[in-house]
Design an enzyme around this catalytic site. Structure first.
Site, PDB file in Angstrom:
ATOM      1  N   ARG A  89       0.852  -1.192   0.000  1.00  0.00           N
ATOM      2  CA  ARG A  89       0.000   0.000   0.000  1.00  0.00           C
ATOM      3  C   ARG A  89       0.892   1.247   0.000  1.00  0.00           C
ATOM      4  O   ARG A  89       1.113   1.868   1.027  1.00  0.00           O
ATOM      5  CB  ARG A  89      -0.925  -0.004   1.209  1.00  0.00           C
ATOM      6  CG  ARG A  89      -2.105  -0.941   1.059  1.00  0.00           C
ATOM      7  CD  ARG A  89      -2.902  -1.083   2.330  1.00  0.00           C
ATOM      8  NE  ARG A  89      -4.167  -1.752   2.109  1.00  0.00           N
ATOM      9  CZ  ARG A  89      -4.311  -3.059   1.936  1.00  0.00           C
ATOM     10  NH1 ARG A  89      -3.243  -3.837   1.971  1.00  0.00           N
ATOM     11  NH2 ARG A  89      -5.502  -3.590   1.727  1.00  0.00           N
ATOM     12  N   HIS A 126      -9.905   1.724  -0.741  1.00  0.00           N
ATOM     13  CA  HIS A 126      -9.833   1.495  -2.183  1.00  0.00           C
ATOM     14  C   HIS A 126     -11.243   1.295  -2.755  1.00  0.00           C
ATOM     15  O   HIS A 126     -12.057   0.587  -2.167  1.00  0.00           O
ATOM     16  CB  HIS A 126      -9.027   0.237  -2.497  1.00  0.00           C
ATOM     17  CG  HIS A 126      -7.567   0.344  -2.216  1.00  0.00           C
ATOM     18  ND1 HIS A 126      -7.029   0.068  -0.975  1.00  0.00           N
ATOM     19  CD2 HIS A 126      -6.527   0.688  -3.016  1.00  0.00           C
ATOM     20  CE1 HIS A 126      -5.715   0.223  -1.036  1.00  0.00           C
ATOM     21  NE2 HIS A 126      -5.383   0.602  -2.256  1.00  0.00           N
ATOM     22  N   ASN A 156     -14.889  -0.228   6.195  1.00  0.00           N
ATOM     23  CA  ASN A 156     -13.834  -0.637   5.283  1.00  0.00           C
ATOM     24  C   ASN A 156     -13.272  -2.012   5.638  1.00  0.00           C
ATOM     25  O   ASN A 156     -12.979  -2.830   4.755  1.00  0.00           O
ATOM     26  CB  ASN A 156     -12.714   0.398   5.313  1.00  0.00           C
ATOM     27  CG  ASN A 156     -11.598   0.092   4.332  1.00  0.00           C
ATOM     28  OD1 ASN A 156     -11.831  -0.235   3.185  1.00  0.00           O
ATOM     29  ND2 ASN A 156     -10.364   0.197   4.792  1.00  0.00           N
TER      30      ASN A 156
END
Length: 278
Positions: A89, A126, A156
């Site tokens: 990431r 994302h 999330n």
């Protein structure tokens, strides 16, 4: 006005009206954009000022005002989902967007998501998920901030992540799956504490999963609020596509014949969705 003059004026006005009607053009058809990430048309309804970005792994419509994507579309196959690549990431500003059009990852000391989790509980969420592209050498593309939105941690890392995982399992069965996803803005949300440009944080999110096979089209549409509990079951957020359209202002599957589009968008496909998301 004398009767004869009135009659002449009336005829002239009627003629002008007829002429204007005769030369009136039909509404412009949507622009045809051919891309592997679109299934029966890209989402219609985003502002004309948006930037359309098409990359190897996804396509998105970036909104200059919210600084986020109004929609992200991507096509998944076993090639993208089945591998063990080490995924990093590493957040990056989108090089295709002007600094005033998007949230930024650099310079790191003043990046726009700085302290977002500590102060507001937001993850960098994302839209095209990193874990779904572990088989692609282009996986790092999903770390551009144009594909990222502020998502509450419980959402999330809870039902949203589980839905993404279930979609990857779906790819194993059907070999090809299309996904459309994006934000909703239905109430004000706390802004990112360190962002130095105007932006808008979503109050919720939608996702549409589409599979096409010889027997027809199957879809699963979901809406999740930002404050959705971490333990919430994915199936509890199943809706019809028409609800996503009404709440997002977008139009999907518009390349289909109207009767087929209306039938698909007015159905939850609950039995089919329960097979893989229940």
């Amino acid at each position: 006005m004398k009767p004869r003059l009135f009659f002449v004026c009336f005829i002239m006005a009627s003629g002008a009206l007829f002429l204007n009607t005769a030369i009136a053009q039909p509404p412009a058809l949507p622009t045809e954009i051919h891309c592997k990430h679109f299934i029966h048309g890209y989402p219609l309804g985003a502002p004309d000022s948006n930037d359309l970005i098409i990359r190897d792994l996804y396509a998105l419509s970036s909104n200059d005002q919210t600084k986020l994507a109004d929609w992200v579309c991507y096509r998944l196959t076993c090639h993208e989902t089945a591998s063990l690549l080490d995924l990093e990431r590493k957040w990056r500003s989108d090089p295709w967007l002007d600094a005033a059009e998007t949230l930024e990852a650099t310079p790191k000391a003043t990046e726009d998501y700085k302290d977002a989790y500590r102060d507001k509980g937001y993850d960098r969420g994302h839209q095209a998920p990193l874990a779904s592209f572990k088989g692609s050498r282009y996986a790092s593309q999903v770390n551009f901030y144009s594909n990222i939105t502020p998502q509450k941690s419980d959402l999330n890392q809870g039902p949203w992540m589980r839905l993404e995982s279930k979609v990857r399992q779906l790819v194993k069965k059907y070999e090809e799956v299309w996904v459309m996803t994006g934000p909703l803005y239905e109430r004000p949300m706390p802004a990112l504490p360190k962002a130095d440009e105007p932006h808008k944080v979503p109050s919720g999110y939608w996702k549409i999963v589409v599979v096409q096979e010889s027997g027809g089209i199957h879809v699963g549409a979901f809406i999740m609020d930002q404050n959705t509990p971490r333990s919430s079951d994915v199936i509890n957020h199943l809706v019809k596509i028409e609800e996503v359209e009404n709440r997002s202002g977008l139009d999907f599957l518009w390349e289909l014949p109207d009767s087929e589009e209306n039938s698909i968008e007015g159905t939850t496909f609950e039995a089919w969705v329960r097979e893989w998301a229940g």
